[in-house]
Design an enzyme around this catalytic site. Sequence first.
Site, PDB file in Angstrom:
ATOM      1  N   SER A 110      15.749 104.677  33.974  1.00  0.00           N
ATOM      2  CA  SER A 110      16.352 104.556  32.661  1.00  0.00           C
ATOM      3  C   SER A 110      17.611 103.691  32.759  1.00  0.00           C
ATOM      4  O   SER A 110      17.581 102.619  33.357  1.00  0.00           O
ATOM      5  CB  SER A 110      16.632 105.952  32.085  1.00  0.00           C
ATOM      6  OG  SER A 110      16.938 105.877  30.710  1.00  0.00           O
ATOM      7  N   GLU A 241       9.571  99.467  32.371  1.00  0.00           N
ATOM      8  CA  GLU A 241       9.240 100.645  31.574  1.00  0.00           C
ATOM      9  C   GLU A 241      10.041 100.573  30.295  1.00  0.00           C
ATOM     10  O   GLU A 241      11.178 100.106  30.282  1.00  0.00           O
ATOM     11  CB  GLU A 241       9.485 101.930  32.368  1.00  0.00           C
ATOM     12  CG  GLU A 241      10.895 102.135  32.869  1.00  0.00           C
ATOM     13  CD  GLU A 241      11.639 103.202  32.094  1.00  0.00           C
ATOM     14  OE1 GLU A 241      11.140 103.622  31.036  1.00  0.00           O
ATOM     15  OE2 GLU A 241      12.719 103.607  32.558  1.00  0.00           O
ATOM     16  N   HIS A 308       9.578 106.842  31.550  1.00  0.00           N
ATOM     17  CA  HIS A 308       9.917 108.054  30.808  1.00  0.00           C
ATOM     18  C   HIS A 308       8.736 108.973  30.525  1.00  0.00           C
ATOM     19  O   HIS A 308       8.910 110.033  29.933  1.00  0.00           O
ATOM     20  CB  HIS A 308      10.597 107.682  29.485  1.00  0.00           C
ATOM     21  CG  HIS A 308      11.997 107.183  29.639  1.00  0.00           C
ATOM     22  ND1 HIS A 308      12.294 105.937  30.160  1.00  0.00           N
ATOM     23  CD2 HIS A 308      13.188 107.775  29.356  1.00  0.00           C
ATOM     24  CE1 HIS A 308      13.614 105.778  30.178  1.00  0.00           C
ATOM     25  NE2 HIS A 308      14.174 106.875  29.699  1.00  0.00           N
TER      26      HIS A 308
END
Length: 337
Positions: A110, A241, A308
């Site tokens: 993240s 991602e 995630h």
Amino acid sequence: MITYPFLKHNATIGVVAPSSGVPTDLHHLLHTAQHNMEKKGFQVQIGETAWTQNLAKSAPAEKRVQELEGMLTDPGIDLIIPPWGGELLIDILERIDFEKIEPKWILGYSDTSLLLLAITLKTGTATAHGTNLIDMRGESWDETTAKWINVLSTAQGEWIEQVSSTHYQKEWQFENPTPHIFHLDEPTIWKTTEKDLVKIEGRLLGGCIDVLHHLVGTPYGDVKKFRETHAQNEPLLWYFENCELITTSLRRSLMQMKLAGWFEGCAGILFGRSDANAPVQNYTIEVLYKELADELQIPIIYDIDCGHVPPQMTLINGAYAEVEYNNGKGKIRQHFR
């Protein structure tokens, strides 16, 4: 050349929050994660920033940098794992003295991936995109998540292989906890823009695209210099991602990278599963991937174990990777050379 840290047995983990810390009402998650990591033989030292959260960050930028650099230069800390990601890690990049950084693993994803990619691009030191500390608070780990120890314990000159998970977590069920935190109840199926078996290889670089595209045009996103200085101009293999971007926002971010030259010498792109990717006027994620593959004349493999939507593989920025896709399954072999 790439420098690869090495995770020793019974290592000491430093927990620092360069982005978001853990608010008071969730401190029990951090306590549980510490307890379970210590049961597995690790020592855990938790910094002050991990326990605080205000104004969308753990602490002012100066304090975050001071604690991060302190752990990076502390010979008693072997590995750094933030509690989780966040929103404003970008605040601290211009304050970090990259020349001070000692080669040691930093593991996370993240917002943490912004720090990971910046370190690898600027210093040639490998960094690890994978699970965060809070998601390792379970009594046990699934096979895909648990592989992080094996990956970070791979010596320079060696290689390690990971295979696609059997199942992934479609949605969180906090009211129904499991021993390994995740609810892996949906069959994992990797996909591709190609029709047949896909084999691609190159130097891995990537992370969370929501934040990485903000490095374009900055001193922390000089991909060309990295290839020349540390990667002998070998082909790149990007992985991304997507946390929150709808398809049009994702397209704009990818085009920004393309126009900045990030995809020059690119052999292929891997995209993680995402529950964002919302279509806009029938502009679906599958259409986007096919457009990008055709424009760059490269294969794209998507819905891989990254990001995630857990579980996720541990992908090493800077490692030379061989990726194979076949009939919905995949494997990634990373060479630490």
